[in-house]
Design a protein around this motif. Sequence first.
Motif, PDB file in Angstrom:
ATOM      1  N   HIS A 155      11.260 -12.584  18.993  1.00 46.26           N
ATOM      2  CA  HIS A 155      11.723 -12.038  20.275  1.00 46.26           C
ATOM      3  C   HIS A 155      13.231 -11.851  20.152  1.00 46.26           C
ATOM      4  O   HIS A 155      14.010 -12.579  20.757  1.00 46.26           O
ATOM      5  CB  HIS A 155      11.385 -12.983  21.425  1.00 46.26           C
ATOM      6  N   SER A 156      13.625 -10.878  19.361  1.00 44.06           N
ATOM      7  CA  SER A 156      15.011 -10.820  18.941  1.00 44.06           C
ATOM      8  C   SER A 156      15.943 -10.190  19.974  1.00 44.06           C
ATOM      9  O   SER A 156      15.655  -9.116  20.492  1.00 44.06           O
ATOM     10  CB  SER A 156      15.099 -10.005  17.650  1.00 44.06           C
ATOM     11  N   PRO A 157      17.047 -10.869  20.288  1.00 38.19           N
ATOM     12  CA  PRO A 157      18.025 -10.287  21.210  1.00 38.19           C
ATOM     13  C   PRO A 157      18.608  -8.979  20.677  1.00 38.19           C
ATOM     14  O   PRO A 157      18.896  -8.061  21.437  1.00 38.19           O
ATOM     15  CB  PRO A 157      19.121 -11.356  21.304  1.00 38.19           C
ATOM     16  N   CYS A 158      18.784  -8.865  19.356  1.00 36.07           N
ATOM     17  CA  CYS A 158      19.389  -7.649  18.794  1.00 36.07           C
ATOM     18  C   CYS A 158      18.506  -6.435  19.036  1.00 36.07           C
ATOM     19  O   CYS A 158      18.988  -5.336  19.280  1.00 36.07           O
ATOM     20  CB  CYS A 158      19.679  -7.839  17.300  1.00 36.07           C
ATOM     21  N   VAL A 159      17.186  -6.631  18.967  1.00 34.72           N
ATOM     22  CA  VAL A 159      16.259  -5.519  19.182  1.00 34.72           C
ATOM     23  C   VAL A 159      16.289  -5.100  20.653  1.00 34.72           C
ATOM     24  O   VAL A 159      16.247  -3.914  20.979  1.00 34.72           O
ATOM     25  CB  VAL A 159      14.833  -5.919  18.752  1.00 34.72           C
ATOM     26  N   GLN A 160      16.399  -6.097  21.539  1.00 34.13           N
ATOM     27  CA  GLN A 160      16.372  -5.789  22.966  1.00 34.13           C
ATOM     28  C   GLN A 160      17.561  -4.956  23.413  1.00 34.13           C
ATOM     29  O   GLN A 160      17.443  -4.143  24.330  1.00 34.13           O
ATOM     30  CB  GLN A 160      16.326  -7.091  23.776  1.00 34.13           C
ATOM     31  N   VAL A 161      18.719  -5.140  22.774  1.00 39.46           N
ATOM     32  CA  VAL A 161      19.906  -4.443  23.263  1.00 39.46           C
ATOM     33  C   VAL A 161      20.122  -3.077  22.613  1.00 39.46           C
ATOM     34  O   VAL A 161      20.945  -2.299  23.090  1.00 39.46           O
ATOM     35  CB  VAL A 161      21.187  -5.283  23.065  1.00 39.46           C
ATOM     36  N   THR A 214      16.910  -0.479  15.814  1.00 37.32           N
ATOM     37  CA  THR A 214      16.569  -1.773  15.240  1.00 37.32           C
ATOM     38  C   THR A 214      15.293  -2.273  15.897  1.00 37.32           C
ATOM     39  O   THR A 214      15.064  -2.034  17.075  1.00 37.32           O
ATOM     40  CB  THR A 214      17.740  -2.784  15.348  1.00 37.32           C
ATOM     41  N   TYR A 215      14.458  -2.907  15.103  1.00 35.38           N
ATOM     42  CA  TYR A 215      13.110  -3.212  15.573  1.00 35.38           C
ATOM     43  C   TYR A 215      12.510  -4.343  14.755  1.00 35.38           C
ATOM     44  O   TYR A 215      12.995  -4.669  13.680  1.00 35.38           O
ATOM     45  CB  TYR A 215      12.222  -1.966  15.447  1.00 35.38           C
ATOM     46  N   VAL A 216      11.455  -4.942  15.287  1.00 34.37           N
ATOM     47  CA  VAL A 216      10.673  -5.917  14.521  1.00 34.37           C
ATOM     48  C   VAL A 216       9.513  -5.148  13.910  1.00 34.37           C
ATOM     49  O   VAL A 216       8.726  -4.534  14.628  1.00 34.37           O
ATOM     50  CB  VAL A 216      10.152  -7.063  15.416  1.00 34.37           C
ATOM     51  N   LEU A 231      14.483  -5.072  11.198  1.00 34.03           N
ATOM     52  CA  LEU A 231      15.071  -4.052  10.328  1.00 34.03           C
ATOM     53  C   LEU A 231      15.948  -3.096  11.117  1.00 34.03           C
ATOM     54  O   LEU A 231      15.857  -3.014  12.341  1.00 34.03           O
ATOM     55  CB  LEU A 231      13.958  -3.257   9.635  1.00 34.03           C
ATOM     56  N   VAL A 232      16.797  -2.357  10.399  1.00 27.08           N
ATOM     57  CA  VAL A 232      17.671  -1.360  11.016  1.00 27.08           C
ATOM     58  C   VAL A 232      17.352   0.017  10.432  1.00 27.08           C
ATOM     59  O   VAL A 232      17.324   0.181   9.216  1.00 27.08           O
ATOM     60  CB  VAL A 232      19.159  -1.687  10.752  1.00 27.08           C
ATOM     61  N   ASP A 233      17.085   0.979  11.307  1.00 26.62           N
ATOM     62  CA  ASP A 233      16.926   2.362  10.877  1.00 26.62           C
ATOM     63  C   ASP A 233      18.327   2.970  10.846  1.00 26.62           C
ATOM     64  O   ASP A 233      18.878   3.342  11.875  1.00 26.62           O
ATOM     65  CB  ASP A 233      16.041   3.105  11.893  1.00 26.62           C
ATOM     66  N   GLN A 234      18.909   3.040   9.650  1.00 34.05           N
ATOM     67  CA  GLN A 234      20.313   3.434   9.561  1.00 34.05           C
ATOM     68  C   GLN A 234      20.517   4.928   9.821  1.00 34.05           C
ATOM     69  O   GLN A 234      21.645   5.368  10.012  1.00 34.05           O
ATOM     70  CB  GLN A 234      20.896   3.003   8.216  1.00 34.05           C
ATOM     71  N   GLN A 235      19.442   5.695   9.859  1.00 34.02           N
ATOM     72  CA  GLN A 235      19.577   7.105  10.250  1.00 34.02           C
ATOM     73  C   GLN A 235      19.702   7.249  11.763  1.00 34.02           C
ATOM     74  O   GLN A 235      20.283   8.211  12.249  1.00 34.02           O
ATOM     75  CB  GLN A 235      18.365   7.902   9.778  1.00 34.02           C
ATOM     76  N   TYR A 236      19.123   6.294  12.492  1.00 30.58           N
ATOM     77  CA  TYR A 236      19.151   6.374  13.948  1.00 30.58           C
ATOM     78  C   TYR A 236      20.319   5.596  14.550  1.00 30.58           C
ATOM     79  O   TYR A 236      20.725   5.855  15.672  1.00 30.58           O
ATOM     80  CB  TYR A 236      17.834   5.842  14.530  1.00 30.58           C
ATOM     81  N   CYS A 237      20.817   4.593  13.800  1.00 29.12           N
ATOM     82  CA  CYS A 237      21.869   3.735  14.329  1.00 29.12           C
ATOM     83  C   CYS A 237      23.116   4.562  14.626  1.00 29.12           C
ATOM     84  O   CYS A 237      23.537   5.388  13.825  1.00 29.12           O
ATOM     85  CB  CYS A 237      22.201   2.637  13.321  1.00 29.12           C
ATOM     86  N   VAL A 238      23.693   4.331  15.818  1.00 32.72           N
ATOM     87  CA  VAL A 238      24.904   5.057  16.187  1.00 32.72           C
ATOM     88  C   VAL A 238      26.150   4.184  15.992  1.00 32.72           C
ATOM     89  O   VAL A 238      27.257   4.617  16.290  1.00 32.72           O
ATOM     90  CB  VAL A 238      24.848   5.574  17.644  1.00 32.72           C
ATOM     91  N   GLY A 239      25.948   2.965  15.511  1.00 32.97           N
ATOM     92  CA  GLY A 239      27.080   2.084  15.216  1.00 32.97           C
ATOM     93  C   GLY A 239      27.802   1.556  16.436  1.00 32.97           C
ATOM     94  O   GLY A 239      28.998   1.299  16.395  1.00 32.97           O
ATOM     95  N   CYS A 240      27.071   1.369  17.539  1.00 31.14           N
ATOM     96  CA  CYS A 240      27.734   0.905  18.768  1.00 31.14           C
ATOM     97  C   CYS A 240      28.097  -0.575  18.690  1.00 31.14           C
ATOM     98  O   CYS A 240      28.997  -1.025  19.386  1.00 31.14           O
ATOM     99  CB  CYS A 240      26.861   1.169  19.991  1.00 31.14           C
ATOM    100  N   GLY A 241      27.366  -1.334  17.863  1.00 26.53           N
ATOM    101  CA  GLY A 241      27.711  -2.747  17.673  1.00 26.53           C
ATOM    102  C   GLY A 241      27.150  -3.689  18.723  1.00 26.53           C
ATOM    103  O   GLY A 241      27.481  -4.866  18.713  1.00 26.53           O
ATOM    104  N   TYR A 242      26.310  -3.191  19.639  1.00 30.86           N
ATOM    105  CA  TYR A 242      25.721  -4.088  20.644  1.00 30.86           C
ATOM    106  C   TYR A 242      24.930  -5.206  19.969  1.00 30.86           C
ATOM    107  O   TYR A 242      24.986  -6.359  20.373  1.00 30.86           O
ATOM    108  CB  TYR A 242      24.775  -3.313  21.572  1.00 30.86           C
ATOM    109  N   CYS A 243      24.168  -4.836  18.928  1.00 39.17           N
ATOM    110  CA  CYS A 243      23.303  -5.822  18.266  1.00 39.17           C
ATOM    111  C   CYS A 243      24.137  -6.890  17.570  1.00 39.17           C
ATOM    112  O   CYS A 243      23.740  -8.052  17.517  1.00 39.17           O
ATOM    113  CB  CYS A 243      22.378  -5.129  17.272  1.00 39.17           C
TER     114      CYS A 243
END
Lengths: 249, 152
Positions: free
Chosen positions: A127-133, A139-141, A148-160
């Motif tokens: 139940h990961s906080p990083c996935v929720q934000v 990022t997903y379980v 894991l992180v989908d680096q093609q979709y990540c916008v680099g906001c840094g919330y996680c």
Amino acid sequence: MDLSRRELLAAAGRFIVLSGAALEAFESPTGALAADSKYKMADHWWAMTIDIEKCIGSGNCVRACALENEVPEGFFRTWVERYEVNGEDREHPQVESPEGGIHGFPARNKPGVKSFFVPKLCNQCAHSPCVQVCPVGATYVSPDGVVLVDQQYCVGCGYCVQACPYGCRYLHPTKHVADKCTLCYHRITKGLTTACCEACPTGARRLADLKNPKDPVHEFLRVNAVQVLKPEMATGAKVFYKDLDGSVR
Amino acid sequence: MRKIFEGSAHLIRLAVVAVLLVLAFLAIRHALIPQDFGKYGHYRPGSLDEIAARTPVFAGREACASCHVDIATAKSKGPHADVGCEACHGPLGRHAQDFTSQKPVLPDTAKLCVTCHEADSAKPKTFPQVVSREHAGDTACGVCHNPHQPRI
């Protein structure tokens, strides 16, 4: 430019249809994991066990991780901390991790002080906080329990990076996207163990598959005093520590 | 019929533009989001394959033992039985694929052994450790100990 409204609308329509078709052509192929390989995601639920009483602070795991995953210098997907608990002051242990322990630790002998090593990595929370934000679904379980992180979709906001209570994520300095431990997903899906477990000289770390009834993890969890980090946060952490001191944060 | 729309042509044009904008939005959205998005959850399942597709850098001890049977057998009888080959010799994924493409490192025992065995009070009490200066002076560990079967 002399364009009638009709011509303008027609041109806009053509642009939309054609650009849609062009984008369609660039879509990445999917389903290799599901179709081609023998690996079935539904048959696994990955975790890790760490035996504090076996960790010698060699730093082998940190070096192996950096080599396996091209971790940029100064950033860590796994690292080792040395704890020193002085007397009864359990609230303020001295913690050090020189360069993440990548070169090991300078030898130190303080016979009167309680001291031990704690390897850390992504806890692969169920139940990961990083996935929720994550605002973009980057990022997903995974179905087999790896964050894991989908680096093609990540916008680099840094919330996680901010949301992770364990400090396990960082923004990649050149890719400008979130990066973290993948539990060596490219290895465990091929039947190998993680690089850190492969390189650990004492077997302090072990990859565990909670869905495999023959995995020694079940015996490990049954007979030992086992703890996860920050259980009060209810993250569903799946890195299980044996003989973890209560002073560890 | 004609009477109803008389004088409202500007509204019809506006409605047509609005419908076109909505269609354009839907078309672009359809084009940008992969068809299988959301198959397992709110993410792109293709990224699982991309992450899994990377080539391992460490071959794993089973790969080493499949060729180097003699060393693996010797090692399995000593206290280093559970130490992976690449823990000391470095990552050898390419060597395991084609042994000519990558040469394993022969580590310097004077530097290698102490990364684990130098005495430190933070290490578990049962783990064999020495103060290397007192134990051997300047002599490299490999002079007396065979790392694959370190007991003398």
